[in-house]
Scaffold this motif. Structure first.
Motif, mmCIF file in Angstrom:
data_model
loop_
_atom_site.group_PDB
_atom_site.id
_atom_site.type_symbol
_atom_site.label_atom_id
_atom_site.label_comp_id
_atom_site.label_asym_id
_atom_site.label_seq_id
_atom_site.Cartn_x
_atom_site.Cartn_y
_atom_site.Cartn_z
ATOM 1 N N MET A 167 8.919 11.829 -3.492
ATOM 2 C CA MET A 167 7.785 10.902 -3.521
ATOM 3 C C MET A 167 6.475 11.653 -3.333
ATOM 4 O O MET A 167 5.478 11.375 -4.024
ATOM 5 N N LEU A 168 6.447 12.595 -2.403
ATOM 6 C CA LEU A 168 5.214 13.352 -2.161
ATOM 7 C C LEU A 168 4.830 14.178 -3.391
ATOM 8 O O LEU A 168 3.646 14.306 -3.711
ATOM 9 N N LEU A 171 2.914 12.063 -5.660
ATOM 10 C CA LEU A 171 1.635 11.574 -5.132
ATOM 11 C C LEU A 171 0.567 12.650 -4.994
ATOM 12 O O LEU A 171 -0.623 12.338 -4.967
ATOM 13 N N THR A 180 -5.113 15.349 -2.847
ATOM 14 C CA THR A 180 -4.493 14.224 -2.153
ATOM 15 C C THR A 180 -4.387 14.488 -0.652
ATOM 16 O O THR A 180 -3.899 15.534 -0.228
ATOM 17 N N VAL A 182 -2.681 13.031 2.884
ATOM 18 C CA VAL A 182 -1.534 12.240 3.310
ATOM 19 C C VAL A 182 -1.635 12.014 4.819
ATOM 20 O O VAL A 182 -1.626 12.969 5.599
ATOM 21 N N ARG A 235 -4.620 9.222 -0.086
ATOM 22 C CA ARG A 235 -3.938 8.300 -0.996
ATOM 23 C C ARG A 235 -2.617 7.794 -0.459
ATOM 24 O O ARG A 235 -2.020 6.883 -1.030
ATOM 25 N N VAL A 236 -2.135 8.392 0.639
ATOM 26 C CA VAL A 236 -0.785 8.085 1.125
ATOM 27 C C VAL A 236 -0.823 7.866 2.632
ATOM 28 O O VAL A 236 -1.481 8.614 3.359
ATOM 29 N N PHE A 268 -0.930 4.357 -0.797
ATOM 30 C CA PHE A 268 0.496 4.191 -1.080
ATOM 31 C C PHE A 268 1.233 4.291 0.251
ATOM 32 O O PHE A 268 1.010 5.222 1.022
ATOM 33 N N GLU A 305 1.906 -0.917 -3.053
ATOM 34 C CA GLU A 305 2.993 0.015 -3.410
ATOM 35 C C GLU A 305 3.665 0.527 -2.140
ATOM 36 O O GLU A 305 3.004 0.889 -1.173
ATOM 37 N N MET A 332 5.922 -0.198 -7.850
ATOM 38 C CA MET A 332 5.574 1.093 -8.454
ATOM 39 C C MET A 332 5.272 0.904 -9.940
ATOM 40 O O MET A 332 5.955 0.121 -10.623
#
Length: 496
Positions: A167-168, A171, A180, A182, A235-236, A268, A305, A332
């Motif tokens: 997943m990372l 992203l 990005t 996190v 973003r995460v 996300f 998401e 998603m």
């Protein structure tokens, strides 16, 4: 660079060939990776075990590895039904044996029918065996009170860890201030910091509130997010519930607030829920992010998401070595989901025995089946003992001067805070060590107890902790806790 070329030329003239891969030429992101759970303190524990085998005299007779949540290494017995079905799947000739119950045989036959060549040794499709994904979907639906789950949104994985890293990878993007960011909880499970270092992403720390039993605070999330926007593009948002290493269980109100925050800020959500079976404290209850999200209704349920992760390594199962897990994705983008499937296909498939174990965990024996009574008794015994160990750990540590331990509400670790004398902090600095690493190394050398320093998980500056699993057998755990408390008192006196 010029000196490196000259060195290589000199080596060539001397008939020596320089190494292509060196610390200077290797991927710098890999060099930044650290994983405290299996870090230098564990290496020293292995050396001590070797020395004991060679007859070297120590102040202890065995090394107790309380550094990692490896249930069966600590003596927890496997669940009988799981191993019966696995044995039948691995060696189908046993299907004619009278030594196995009929429901175990039927389960094994169903799994083998879904395998290529009816063999556990065949590859599966990359997202995992379809009937097993269907069983996972039914499990999620039962767990969440009838909220539907789509098997096409479920991907089986090599434990939860592999799915988290996948997943990372999807992203992480961008360069410079567009890279990005996190958000991860501090203290955190070092998989996250290690994966972010490897991917060259920006780690954004948000601190859990130790004074409120490691609660997640939305104001702290907002602080971390606002500060991070100067250096990256957040973003995460990663959440671990129940917490590792901190053992807290989030309330439903907290989960709702986190979902609103992620929705408003365009983040996300990644929900690490591998300890969902491990909830002990009175008044605590596991609420899945998927369930809460769906019950919040639009626009959250239709737009936010989410990826949530589960594993057979923890819970009451403790089947770490089989490396089975899954991720469910919600809302998603369909084209991104195709890219996710492509990325997973590069590794061919998760271990098929691990997939079989996932199936047993999400679809255990039913009350009408012959294996149910034994399965239920074994499951309840494991969880009751873990609950008793959680309570004992909190009690013993809080009776020790200079050690403070929050309630272990869930998961399988305690994360006590220890007071360290100034002289010990100064000695650690002289040795180039974090103070809690120095404490843990001294503990290991004198008692054989291996725990992981809090600095490997992250902590508020000026505080010192260690993570210790509660998995050892009860009597060994009691002895371990007492020895650790006595050592801290002696260590404090020595450096006062």
């Amino acid at each position: 660079m010029a000196s490196q070329v000259n060195d290589q030329s000199q080596a060539s003239r001397n008939g020596l060939k320089g190494k292509v891969l060196t610390l200077d030429t290797m991927n710098p992101c890999v060099r930044r990776v650290e994983y405290a759970v299996r870090g230098p303190i564990v290496q020293r524990a292995l050396e001590l075990e070797q020395e004991l085998r060679q007859g070297v005299k120590k102040p202890f007779t065995e090394v107790i590895r309380a550094n990692i949540g490896d249930a069966q290494a600590m003596g927890q017995r496997p669940i009988t039904f799981f191993r019966q079905v696995l044995a039948l799947c691995v060696y189908p000739n046993l299907l004619s044996s009278p030594d196995f119950p009929e429901d175990a045989k039927k389960r094994a036959e169903r799994i083998l029918q879904a395998c290529g060549g009816h063999s556990l040794g065949a590859y599966s499709i990359s997202s995992g065996i379809q009937p097993i994904r269907e069983d996972v979907a039914q499990y999620i639906e039962r767990r969440d009170g009838g909220i539907p789950a789509d098997p096409n949104n479920i991907f089986l994985s090599t434990g939860a860890s592999d799915a988290i890293v996948t997943m990372l990878k999807l992203l992480v993007a961008g360069e410079g201030r567009a890279r990005t960011g996190v958000l991860i909880p501090i203290p955190q499970y070092p998989l996250y910091s290690a994966a972010l270092a490897e991917l060259d992403a920006v780690q954004v720390d948000y601190y859990l509130d130790e004074e409120r039993a490691w609660a997640l605070d939305i104001a702290e999330l907002r602080r971390a997010l606002c500060q991070a926007r100067d250096r990256c593009s957040p973003r995460v948002l990663c959440v671990i519930n129940p917490g590792n290493p901190t053992g807290q269980v989030q309330t439903r109100e907290c989960i709702e607030a986190v979902i609103r925050f992620a929705f408003e800020e365009g983040l996300f959500l990644m929900a690490d829920e591998v300890y969902q079976d491990n909830v002990y404290a009175e008044g605590s209850q596991f609420h899945s992010f998927k369930k809460v999200l769906m019950e919040m209704g639009p626009p959250y349920a239709t737009q936010q998401e989410l990826a949530s992760f589960h594993s057979v390594s923890k819970g009451y199962m403790g089947e770490c070595g089989f490396r089975g897990g899954y991720v469910e994705v919600v809302n998603m983008d369909a084209e991104v989901q195709k890219q996710m499937a492509k990325l997973m296909s590069v590794r061919l498939c998760p271990p098929v025995p691990g997939q079989a174990l996932v199936d047993m965990v999400v679809s255990p024996p039913r009350p009408s089946e012959p294996s149910f009574k034994q399965f239920q008794a074994e499951r309840q015994e494991v969880l009751a003992e873990l609950a008793a160990k959680a309570k004992l750990t909190e009690q013993v540590f809080n009776e020790a001067p200079g050690i403070r331990c929050n309630p272990v509400q869930g998961a399988m670790y305690s994360f006590p805070r220890v007071q360290l004398p100034l002289k010990a902090v100064q000695r650690a600095q002289e040795l180039g060590l974090a103070p809690d690493m120095f404490f843990c190394l001294c503990l290991l050398e004198e008692t054989g107890i291996c725990v992981v320093p809090g600095s490997g998980f992250g902590q508020q500056e000026g505080t010192y902790h260690f993570r210790m699993t509660i998995l050892p057998p009860m009597e060994k755990l009691r002895l371990l806790l007492e020895k650790l408390s006595h050592f801290h008192a002696k260590f404090t006196q020595e450096y006062s």
